[in-house]
Design an enzyme around this catalytic site. Structure first.
Site, PDB file in Angstrom:
ATOM      1  N   HIS A 138       2.070  24.390  40.498  1.00  0.00           N
ATOM      2  CA  HIS A 138       3.190  23.830  39.481  1.00  0.00           C
ATOM      3  C   HIS A 138       2.736  23.186  38.166  1.00  0.00           C
ATOM      4  O   HIS A 138       2.219  22.153  38.595  1.00  0.00           O
ATOM      5  CB  HIS A 138       4.548  22.992  40.106  1.00  0.00           C
ATOM      6  CG  HIS A 138       5.212  23.782  41.060  1.00  0.00           C
ATOM      7  ND1 HIS A 138       4.862  24.394  42.269  1.00  0.00           N
ATOM      8  CD2 HIS A 138       6.432  24.291  40.899  1.00  0.00           C
ATOM      9  CE1 HIS A 138       5.834  25.104  42.671  1.00  0.00           C
ATOM     10  NE2 HIS A 138       6.656  25.096  41.984  1.00  0.00           N
ATOM     11  N   ASN A 170      -4.104  20.125  44.003  1.00  0.00           N
ATOM     12  CA  ASN A 170      -2.879  20.167  44.235  1.00  0.00           C
ATOM     13  C   ASN A 170      -2.104  19.417  44.980  1.00  0.00           C
ATOM     14  O   ASN A 170      -0.854  18.951  44.634  1.00  0.00           O
ATOM     15  CB  ASN A 170      -2.700  21.716  43.991  1.00  0.00           C
ATOM     16  CG  ASN A 170      -1.213  21.997  44.052  1.00  0.00           C
ATOM     17  OD1 ASN A 170      -0.643  21.576  43.073  1.00  0.00           O
ATOM     18  ND2 ASN A 170      -0.711  23.061  44.983  1.00  0.00           N
TER      19      ASN A 170
END
Length: 329
Positions: A138, A170
């Site tokens: 994201h 991440n």
């Protein structure tokens, strides 16, 4: 990696021309008007091309080639999409104490999905990430969009994703940086964040020349794997003095690779003008230097290590845990 090393790699990698999509309605993200107009500037009068029957603009009767950038206005973020890399140029968020305090959404009800507003041949596909070795990372975090289910669902469009190294980045250091941004709302009433990918050059040890080298995933290969990611943070209206007009600013550039949690966040801080040169974006150009304060002089720019593990990831049925990526040269 310290900031001076990053600075050596932040050279001009311009993102291209201006936007050719305009928003019709803030709360109608799919209503996008395409305006790929050809240039209207008249040719130089000193060039007598008409005498030789030359008219390059005649090509436009067959269609304007672009480039076209997809600008989309979601509930929680605005994004500008790069059709060539199939990643966003940038994603812009606004978080507040009120928006983060709301609990009107559940991540387990959200699923990764293709962005059908973008033409099929230019958009990322779910299958492109399967067994790629990368997370669907994201750019606008789902955790920033708990104020409505629609807002959270929007963060799962693949147009809000970039391939990110999972373990060590991440799911770890990058997640801690996102948490740091949310924590700023304890001191500031308004925090604006610009996030995006970078494709920075690296010096070849053999011939000492700089080259941009990145992997491309998908079948056919179509989604570029960024070498780095950036975050520009703008903190407004400190709680202690909400009428203050100046802003507190910091820019960070992180490599898309595992990062030790012991690494200082300030090691990745870079000057805004260096970030501008590397992205081709103009950032805060309307703000006088006297109105820009150093965020890391007002707050302790330090990550807080939290155990994100895979708990949040497992909540979504559509998410598949991916093996670590192959090591890049």
């Amino acid at each position: 990696m310290c900031s001076r090393i990053l600075l050596s790699g932040l050279v001009g990698l311009g993102a291209g021309t201006g936007l050719t999509y305009l928003l019709l309605n803030k709360h109608s993200p799919t209503q996008i008007i395409e305006t790929p107009y050809p240039p209207t500037q008249k040719p130089n009068s000193n060039i007598q091309s008409h005498s030789f029957n030359v008219d390059p603009s005649g090509f436009f009767k067959y269609g304007f080639p672009g480039p076209i950038h997809d600008l989309q206005n979601r509930e929680e973020f605005i994004s500008c999409y790069n059709r060539q890399t199939q990643n966003p140029y940038w994603v812009l968020e606004h978080i507040t104490p009120e928006s983060l305090a709301a609990r009107n959404a559940d991540r387990k009800n959200s699923f990764f999905k293709e962005d059908e507003v973008i033409p099929e041949k230019f958009r990322g596909k779910l299958r492109d990430y399967f067994r790629s070795g990368y997370d669907r990372g994201h750019q606008a975090p789902a955790a920033d969009a708990k104020f409505s289910q629609q807002a959270m669902d929007d963060t799962f469009y693949l147009s809000n994703m970039c391939p990110q190294v999972g373990e060590g980045f991440n799911r770890d250091y990058w997640a801690h940086l996102e948490y740091f941004c949310r924590g700023l709302t304890k001191k500031y009433k308004s925090v604006r964040i610009v996030t995006g990918p970078l494709y920075l050059p690296k010096k070849d040890p053999i011939d000492n020349k700089f080259r941009v080298n990145y992997e491309v995933i998908g079948n056919p290969p179509s989604i570029a794997v960024p070498t780095h990611f950036f975050k520009l943070i703008v903190a407004e209206a400190p709680t202690a003095n909400p009428a203050r007009e100046d802003i507190a600013v910091a820019a960070f550039v992180l490599p898309n690779e595992p990062i030790s949690n012991e690494t200082k966040l300030t090691d990745f801080e870079v000057p805004i003008d260096a970030l501008e040169r590397s992205t081709g974006l103009e950032l805060l150009q309307k703000v006088p230097p006297s109105k820009k304060k150093a965020l890391c002089k007002e707050v302790n720019c330090q990550i807080v290590v939290r155990d994100f593990s895979n708990a949040a990831i497992k909540q979504s049925k559509d998410v598949k845990l991916l093996p670590p990526p192959k090591k890049r040269n």
